[in-house]
Design a protein around this motif. Structure first.
Motif, PDB file in Angstrom:
ATOM      1  N   ALA A  39      26.827  31.414  31.440  1.00  0.00           N
ATOM      2  CA  ALA A  39      28.028  32.246  31.318  1.00  0.00           C
ATOM      3  C   ALA A  39      28.183  32.761  29.890  1.00  0.00           C
ATOM      4  N   GLU A  40      27.813  31.935  28.930  1.00  0.00           N
ATOM      5  CA  GLU A  40      27.992  32.320  27.524  1.00  0.00           C
ATOM      6  C   GLU A  40      27.028  33.426  27.098  1.00  0.00           C
ATOM      7  N   THR A  41      25.894  33.551  27.774  1.00  0.00           N
ATOM      8  CA  THR A  41      24.878  34.501  27.313  1.00  0.00           C
ATOM      9  C   THR A  41      24.710  35.725  28.203  1.00  0.00           C
ATOM     10  N   ARG A  42      25.080  35.648  29.491  1.00  0.00           N
ATOM     11  CA  ARG A  42      24.772  36.780  30.367  1.00  0.00           C
ATOM     12  C   ARG A  42      25.723  37.951  30.115  1.00  0.00           C
ATOM     13  N   VAL A  43      25.161  39.157  30.100  1.00  0.00           N
ATOM     14  CA  VAL A  43      25.940  40.401  29.984  1.00  0.00           C
ATOM     15  C   VAL A  43      25.343  41.417  30.960  1.00  0.00           C
ATOM     16  N   PRO A  44      26.163  42.376  31.425  1.00  0.00           N
ATOM     17  CA  PRO A  44      25.612  43.386  32.331  1.00  0.00           C
ATOM     18  C   PRO A  44      24.472  44.161  31.656  1.00  0.00           C
ATOM     19  N   ALA A  45      23.493  44.577  32.449  1.00  0.00           N
ATOM     20  CA  ALA A  45      22.340  45.307  31.911  1.00  0.00           C
ATOM     21  C   ALA A  45      22.746  46.697  31.426  1.00  0.00           C
ATOM     22  N   ASP A  46      23.680  47.333  32.138  1.00  0.00           N
ATOM     23  CA  ASP A  46      24.145  48.673  31.754  1.00  0.00           C
ATOM     24  C   ASP A  46      24.910  48.569  30.431  1.00  0.00           C
ATOM     25  N   ASP A 113      34.334  50.693  37.049  1.00  0.00           N
ATOM     26  CA  ASP A 113      34.016  49.661  36.055  1.00  0.00           C
ATOM     27  C   ASP A 113      34.492  48.295  36.555  1.00  0.00           C
ATOM     28  N   PHE A 114      35.747  48.247  37.046  1.00  0.00           N
ATOM     29  CA  PHE A 114      36.278  46.967  37.515  1.00  0.00           C
ATOM     30  C   PHE A 114      35.448  46.426  38.669  1.00  0.00           C
ATOM     31  N   GLU A 115      35.105  47.302  39.624  1.00  0.00           N
ATOM     32  CA  GLU A 115      34.306  46.829  40.766  1.00  0.00           C
ATOM     33  C   GLU A 115      32.971  46.274  40.287  1.00  0.00           C
ATOM     34  N   ASN A 116      32.341  46.984  39.340  1.00  0.00           N
ATOM     35  CA  ASN A 116      31.043  46.517  38.830  1.00  0.00           C
ATOM     36  C   ASN A 116      31.193  45.236  38.007  1.00  0.00           C
ATOM     37  N   LEU A 117      32.265  45.161  37.222  1.00  0.00           N
ATOM     38  CA  LEU A 117      32.482  43.964  36.397  1.00  0.00           C
ATOM     39  C   LEU A 117      32.782  42.746  37.267  1.00  0.00           C
ATOM     40  N   ILE A 118      33.568  42.947  38.325  1.00  0.00           N
ATOM     41  CA  ILE A 118      33.883  41.826  39.220  1.00  0.00           C
ATOM     42  C   ILE A 118      32.610  41.359  39.931  1.00  0.00           C
ATOM     43  N   ALA A 119      31.810  42.317  40.414  1.00  0.00           N
ATOM     44  CA  ALA A 119      30.546  41.944  41.079  1.00  0.00           C
ATOM     45  C   ALA A 119      29.644  41.193  40.100  1.00  0.00           C
ATOM     46  N   ALA A 122      30.929  37.727  39.552  1.00  0.00           N
ATOM     47  CA  ALA A 122      30.707  36.904  40.741  1.00  0.00           C
ATOM     48  C   ALA A 122      29.230  36.587  40.973  1.00  0.00           C
ATOM     49  N   GLY A 123      28.345  37.135  40.125  1.00  0.00           N
ATOM     50  CA  GLY A 123      26.952  36.709  40.209  1.00  0.00           C
ATOM     51  C   GLY A 123      25.916  37.807  40.299  1.00  0.00           C
ATOM     52  N   ASP A 124      26.339  39.051  40.578  1.00  0.00           N
ATOM     53  CA  ASP A 124      25.367  40.152  40.625  1.00  0.00           C
ATOM     54  C   ASP A 124      24.824  40.431  39.229  1.00  0.00           C
ATOM     55  N   GLU A 125      23.554  40.759  39.154  1.00  0.00           N
ATOM     56  CA  GLU A 125      22.983  41.174  37.871  1.00  0.00           C
ATOM     57  C   GLU A 125      23.046  42.689  37.795  1.00  0.00           C
ATOM     58  N   LYS A 126      24.112  43.236  37.251  1.00  0.00           N
ATOM     59  CA  LYS A 126      24.291  44.703  37.195  1.00  0.00           C
ATOM     60  C   LYS A 126      23.667  45.232  35.911  1.00  0.00           C
TER      61      LYS A 126
END
Ligand code: HEC
Length: 126
Positions: A39-46, A113-119, A122-126
């Protein structure tokens, strides 16, 4: 003999499903530590989404002390998704929810943005 073996497996499988359904599967300290570290390191790819995530959501959703479901912690997100669905989680974010401020502290986030951030949370790698 084959039927007996199959029967035992089926029994184990249904026990596992029952445990998972109740959310009573024990989580080891190692598993918990791995979820916090992720959780501390993951960020969306976009990069545009990543900037909003790092500015708004990350401070709370990557902090195990905050009370927010941790980023990528599928176990924490599944019951929320099951209870309210993607639309309900979107509404919670827009309106604020318990310890979370309205718009998740991202006034310039759009609905997409909110839909993508929530996904992503919740575990999706966006
Ligand atoms: C100031 C801290 C804070 C910030 C910033 C924040 N959240 Fe939250 N969020 C929380 C807390 C705390 C909860 C859990 C509330 C509860 O269930 O008691 C939560 C819960 C949620 C939920 C679940 C709502 C539900 O109905 O179960 C979603 C979805 C969510 N946040 C999305 C986001 C998104 C997307 C962002 C960034 C745009 C964000 N949050 C920013 C603290 C925050």
């Amino acid at each position: 003999m084959k039927t007996v073996k199959f029967g035992a497996k089926a029994l184990l499988l249904s026990a596992a499903i029952a445990l998972a359904a109740c959310g009573e599967e024990p989580q080891t300290a190692e598993e918990r530590a791995a979820i916090i570290a992720a959780a501390e390191t993951r960020v969306p790819a976009d990069p545009v989404l990543a900037e909003k995530y790092e500015r708004a959501c990350q401070a709370c959703h990557a902090d195990p002390e905050n009370g927010a479901p941790l980023s990528g912690d599928v176990r924490a997100w599944t019951p929320r998704m099951d209870a309210r669905g993607a639309e309900g989680l979107l509404q919670s974010t827009l309106n604020g929810f318990e310890g979370m401020p309205p718009l998740g502290a991202c006034p310039d986030c759009g609905i997409d943005d909110f839909e993508n951030l929530i996904a992503f949370l919740a575990g999706d790698e966006k």
